[in-house]
Write a protein that holds these residues in place. Sequence first.
Motif, PDB file in Angstrom:
ATOM      1  N   MET A   1       0.853  -1.198   0.000  1.00  0.00           N
ATOM      2  CA  MET A   1       0.000   0.000   0.000  1.00  0.00           C
ATOM      3  C   MET A   1       0.886   1.244   0.000  1.00  0.00           C
ATOM      4  N   SER A   2       0.641   2.184  -0.922  1.00  0.00           N
ATOM      5  CA  SER A   2       1.488   3.365  -1.048  1.00  0.00           C
ATOM      6  C   SER A   2       1.043   4.462  -0.087  1.00  0.00           C
ATOM      7  N   LEU A   3       2.039   5.133   0.508  1.00  0.00           N
ATOM      8  CA  LEU A   3       1.779   6.230   1.431  1.00  0.00           C
ATOM      9  C   LEU A   3       1.855   7.557   0.698  1.00  0.00           C
ATOM     10  N   ILE A   4       0.937   8.469   1.038  1.00  0.00           N
ATOM     11  CA  ILE A   4       0.896   9.803   0.445  1.00  0.00           C
ATOM     12  C   ILE A   4       0.974  10.828   1.566  1.00  0.00           C
ATOM     13  N   PRO A   5       1.901  11.825   1.488  1.00  0.00           N
ATOM     14  CA  PRO A   5       1.938  12.881   2.512  1.00  0.00           C
ATOM     15  C   PRO A   5       0.669  13.737   2.443  1.00  0.00           C
ATOM     16  N   ILE A   6       0.156  14.117   3.596  1.00  0.00           N
ATOM     17  CA  ILE A   6      -1.077  14.893   3.660  1.00  0.00           C
ATOM     18  C   ILE A   6      -0.728  16.356   3.911  1.00  0.00           C
ATOM     19  N   PRO A   7      -1.017  17.275   2.971  1.00  0.00           N
ATOM     20  CA  PRO A   7      -0.735  18.702   3.179  1.00  0.00           C
ATOM     21  C   PRO A   7      -1.514  19.257   4.359  1.00  0.00           C
ATOM     22  N   ALA A   8      -0.924  20.255   5.016  1.00  0.00           N
ATOM     23  CA  ALA A   8      -1.548  20.835   6.204  1.00  0.00           C
ATOM     24  C   ALA A   8      -2.902  21.463   5.901  1.00  0.00           C
ATOM     25  N   ASP A   9      -3.089  21.978   4.669  1.00  0.00           N
ATOM     26  CA  ASP A   9      -4.339  22.665   4.376  1.00  0.00           C
ATOM     27  C   ASP A   9      -5.514  21.709   4.204  1.00  0.00           C
ATOM     28  N   LEU A  10      -5.279  20.391   4.231  1.00  0.00           N
ATOM     29  CA  LEU A  10      -6.389  19.437   4.211  1.00  0.00           C
ATOM     30  C   LEU A  10      -6.844  19.060   5.616  1.00  0.00           C
ATOM     31  N   LEU A  11      -6.115  19.550   6.635  1.00  0.00           N
ATOM     32  CA  LEU A  11      -6.405  19.155   8.007  1.00  0.00           C
ATOM     33  C   LEU A  11      -6.678  20.391   8.849  1.00  0.00           C
ATOM     34  N   THR A  12      -7.691  20.321   9.681  1.00  0.00           N
ATOM     35  CA  THR A  12      -8.058  21.416  10.554  1.00  0.00           C
ATOM     36  C   THR A  12      -8.373  20.853  11.932  1.00  0.00           C
ATOM     37  N   TYR A  13      -7.813  21.461  12.964  1.00  0.00           N
ATOM     38  CA  TYR A  13      -8.119  21.016  14.321  1.00  0.00           C
ATOM     39  C   TYR A  13      -9.618  21.119  14.561  1.00  0.00           C
ATOM     40  N   GLY A  14     -10.184  20.076  15.169  1.00  0.00           N
ATOM     41  CA  GLY A  14     -11.618  20.033  15.440  1.00  0.00           C
ATOM     42  C   GLY A  14     -12.393  19.225  14.424  1.00  0.00           C
ATOM     43  N   GLN A  15     -11.767  18.907  13.273  1.00  0.00           N
ATOM     44  CA  GLN A  15     -12.477  18.148  12.262  1.00  0.00           C
ATOM     45  C   GLN A  15     -12.492  16.657  12.607  1.00  0.00           C
ATOM     46  N   THR A  16     -13.497  15.955  12.107  1.00  0.00           N
ATOM     47  CA  THR A  16     -13.557  14.500  12.236  1.00  0.00           C
ATOM     48  C   THR A  16     -12.869  13.900  11.022  1.00  0.00           C
ATOM     49  N   LEU A  17     -11.879  13.084  11.247  1.00  0.00           N
ATOM     50  CA  LEU A  17     -11.048  12.568  10.160  1.00  0.00           C
ATOM     51  C   LEU A  17     -11.835  11.619   9.260  1.00  0.00           C
ATOM     52  N   GLU A  18     -11.702  11.824   7.956  1.00  0.00           N
ATOM     53  CA  GLU A  18     -12.368  10.976   6.978  1.00  0.00           C
ATOM     54  C   GLU A  18     -11.485   9.814   6.542  1.00  0.00           C
ATOM     55  N   PHE A  19     -10.231   9.806   7.000  1.00  0.00           N
ATOM     56  CA  PHE A  19      -9.309   8.711   6.683  1.00  0.00           C
ATOM     57  C   PHE A  19      -8.261   8.655   7.796  1.00  0.00           C
ATOM     58  N   PRO A  20      -7.640   7.507   8.024  1.00  0.00           N
ATOM     59  CA  PRO A  20      -6.634   7.382   9.095  1.00  0.00           C
ATOM     60  C   PRO A  20      -5.373   8.174   8.760  1.00  0.00           C
ATOM     61  N   LEU A  21      -4.737   8.713   9.782  1.00  0.00           N
ATOM     62  CA  LEU A  21      -3.448   9.374   9.636  1.00  0.00           C
ATOM     63  C   LEU A  21      -2.349   8.446  10.131  1.00  0.00           C
ATOM     64  N   ARG A  22      -1.258   8.374   9.397  1.00  0.00           N
ATOM     65  CA  ARG A  22      -0.159   7.465   9.713  1.00  0.00           C
ATOM     66  C   ARG A  22       1.164   8.222   9.704  1.00  0.00           C
ATOM     67  N   ASP A  23       2.194   7.610  10.267  1.00  0.00           N
ATOM     68  CA  ASP A  23       3.528   8.203  10.185  1.00  0.00           C
ATOM     69  C   ASP A  23       4.210   7.733   8.900  1.00  0.00           C
ATOM     70  N   ALA A  24       5.473   8.121   8.721  1.00  0.00           N
ATOM     71  CA  ALA A  24       6.179   7.822   7.473  1.00  0.00           C
ATOM     72  C   ALA A  24       6.402   6.327   7.264  1.00  0.00           C
ATOM     73  N   GLU A  25       6.288   5.549   8.341  1.00  0.00           N
ATOM     74  CA  GLU A  25       6.458   4.097   8.226  1.00  0.00           C
ATOM     75  C   GLU A  25       5.130   3.376   8.017  1.00  0.00           C
ATOM     76  N   GLY A  26       4.030   4.125   8.049  1.00  0.00           N
ATOM     77  CA  GLY A  26       2.721   3.518   7.865  1.00  0.00           C
ATOM     78  C   GLY A  26       2.023   3.143   9.157  1.00  0.00           C
ATOM     79  N   THR A  27       2.641   3.433  10.299  1.00  0.00           N
ATOM     80  CA  THR A  27       2.030   3.109  11.588  1.00  0.00           C
ATOM     81  C   THR A  27       0.847   4.038  11.855  1.00  0.00           C
ATOM     82  N   LEU A  28      -0.252   3.474  12.316  1.00  0.00           N
ATOM     83  CA  LEU A  28      -1.453   4.267  12.579  1.00  0.00           C
ATOM     84  C   LEU A  28      -1.211   5.247  13.715  1.00  0.00           C
ATOM     85  N   LEU A  29      -1.540   6.524  13.483  1.00  0.00           N
ATOM     86  CA  LEU A  29      -1.433   7.561  14.505  1.00  0.00           C
ATOM     87  C   LEU A  29      -2.808   7.944  15.047  1.00  0.00           C
TER      88      LEU A  29
END
Length: 382
Positions: A1-29
């Motif tokens: 599974m390929s990892l894609i960096p998520i730009p800061a402008d797609l994320l806002t504090y207080g939002q409910t995440l529509e997809f999981p966020l992971r670190d550079a190794e793919g570990t679930l954060l």
Amino acid sequence: MSLIPIPADLLTYGQTLEFPLRDAEGTLLIGQGQVLRDSPQVQSLMLRGVWAHEEELGDTQRAKLRPDAPATDFDFEHLRALDLGQTGVWADLQQRAHALLSNPRADDFLARFDRLHDEAVLRVRRAPDAALLLQIYDAGQQSPNYSARHALLCLVLCELSGQQLGWTEPWCNALTRSALCMNVAISKEQDRLATQAEDMDARQREVINGHGDRAARWLARLGVRQSLWIDAVRLHHESKPGPLKEREPAQQLARLLARIDVFAARLSPRRSRRAQSGAAAARAIYLDERRQPDEAGAALVKAVGLYPPGSLVRLASNEIGIVYHRGERATAPRVAALVDALGRPWPVPQPRNTTLTAQAVVASLAPHEFRLTVDMAALLRL
């Protein structure tokens, strides 16, 4: 599974995440469906950068992140090719500043910051009066993204004030960089405070107090290594009145930055307070905390005038107009009348000669005292 960096402008504090966020190794954060909290732990994760498995993204998110999607940060030549004009370019810079400052991340912060800063400074140097007109008028409106708008206005004012003082290029560069990011640690809190009717509560005061120190630490973690820049940010709420030349370099920058910070804030309304007129804001920073002439404040007033571009005025003819260009004298700017003596709007802004007694500026108006839409494109053509 390929990892894609998520730009800061797609994320806002207080939002409910529509997809999981992971670190550079793919570990679930942080899992899908969780709320992105504005906490030290989450801020630390954001600074290091977050990724997502492409297969876990929805079609909308995948479209935003696909390789051929438009870049978040346009370079200057691309902006010019789009022919956005002065108004469109500054609006784009504001959106980019909001995305960058509200969610700073170590993996791309400096590259995006450098592009944003350099494009903004270049715009000021090429058309200083247009930059003042657009930024000061915009500051007086009850608009979103308070923190980003304040940062860009302070950058404009710092560039012109540094020139007025004859500071070297390294000093001016550190000053404008400091202006753009001095509130990076409280950007989201600034935006919230601008929209709330109540006074700050104890928690908010705790967040605001000492934000210069926190911003300096953030900048160091984000990769900034220029001590003059970091120290100016750290000291910008600790500067005392007095002559500039008796201070260390960073303290000189911090004092000017502090006075500009106050001036810009006075021009900007929040839900809990009205904005002041341009002249009232200028007079407030011309004198220091001891009611003595302030060298830093005086430099700003000399740079932008008592009635800076973008501010509203009443003329001796009883017309109401807007300053669109600085004049040879601080008290005689170039003004375009917006309404006639009877309050009827002119079809297009009418230039007036304020050096004439009959058309002189007789009063400075606050933004709430005039509610007619202003044709910025027409003003920029004058």
